[in-house]
Design an enzyme around this catalytic site. Sequence first.
Site, PDB file in Angstrom:
ATOM      1  N   SER A  95       0.831  -1.200   0.000  1.00  0.00           N
ATOM      2  CA  SER A  95       0.000   0.000   0.000  1.00  0.00           C
ATOM      3  C   SER A  95       0.871   1.257   0.000  1.00  0.00           C
ATOM      4  CB  SER A  95      -0.958  -0.050   1.196  1.00  0.00           C
ATOM      5  OG  SER A  95      -1.977   0.885   1.080  1.00  0.00           O
ATOM      6  N   ASP A 224      -9.511  -5.139  -4.812  1.00  0.00           N
ATOM      7  CA  ASP A 224      -8.956  -4.151  -3.876  1.00  0.00           C
ATOM      8  C   ASP A 224      -9.890  -2.941  -3.826  1.00  0.00           C
ATOM      9  OD1 ASP A 224      -7.414  -2.156  -2.575  1.00  0.00           O
ATOM     10  OD2 ASP A 224      -5.556  -3.113  -3.235  1.00  0.00           O
ATOM     11  N   HIS A 253      -7.488  -5.715  -0.496  1.00  0.00           N
ATOM     12  CA  HIS A 253      -6.306  -4.887  -0.271  1.00  0.00           C
ATOM     13  C   HIS A 253      -5.363  -5.524   0.747  1.00  0.00           C
ATOM     14  CE1 HIS A 253      -3.985  -1.209  -0.339  1.00  0.00           C
ATOM     15  NE2 HIS A 253      -4.060  -1.110   0.975  1.00  0.00           N
TER      16      HIS A 253
END
Length: 273
Positions: A95, A224, A253
């Site tokens: 991320s 995601d 995610h």
Amino acid sequence: MPTITTKDGTTIFYKDWGEGQPIVFHHGWPLSADDWDTQMMFFLQHGYRVIAHDRRGHGRSDQTWTGNEMDTYAADVAALTEHLGLRDAIHVGHSTGGGEVARYVAQYGKGRVAKAALLSAVPPIMVKRETNPGGTPIEVFDGFRAAMANRAQFYLDVASGPFYGFNRPGAAISQGVIDNWWRQGMMGATKAHYDCIKAFSETDFTEDLKAIEVPTLVMHGEDDQIVPFADAGPLSAKLLKHAQTKFYPGFPHGMPTTHADVINADLLAFIKG
């Protein structure tokens, strides 16, 4: 606790376990090095040296009110890798941590980095612009900033829903995973987390990706809900000189946690390959 002090006097906490080729893990927003516990144990048991730090303003590092942007994040990583004398390292970012990896490897990695991996990562750029028409509207990130007024509830909502895909029908919900996400988030600084929303959403990593010379694995879940797949993983892969890709239908995610067995095995194969 093991720490380093950066040039601006910020104390950065890190973990450093084992011997062998080093793997450096870079966590997402608003978490800490603890988010990598499963991966660190897995790779430690496979003979690697595993390292993870708490980004400034996160976890056990100083609760800074300045420097909460990608250039400083990357400089902090450079200070850590220099302190530890790392060479031939693999840098793995999830991320926001994927953006940190892209900037660090592009600007500081020459001669130190062997490979990189971007997992559910924010590059090339998240926010919608004329040059990025498929991006996420700025109003979404403004909503994040507004929600920080009650971040305890906001963090609970994120962890309980879109981050791990627990809002999907039939999802195997883990209260422990939700609580651990919340715990990590609440350890950090509100100001740093607020600033980091701009850092992860508006930083353009296009030139960083183009400059990376080492083999880079791009891993992204196609479900995601935090960093939408179509505007992230495939676009990053096109910009990298030596990209490999692993895209996962239905993965959320937070796939390094929800699908650790698959993610760890694919990372290991890439590192060994």
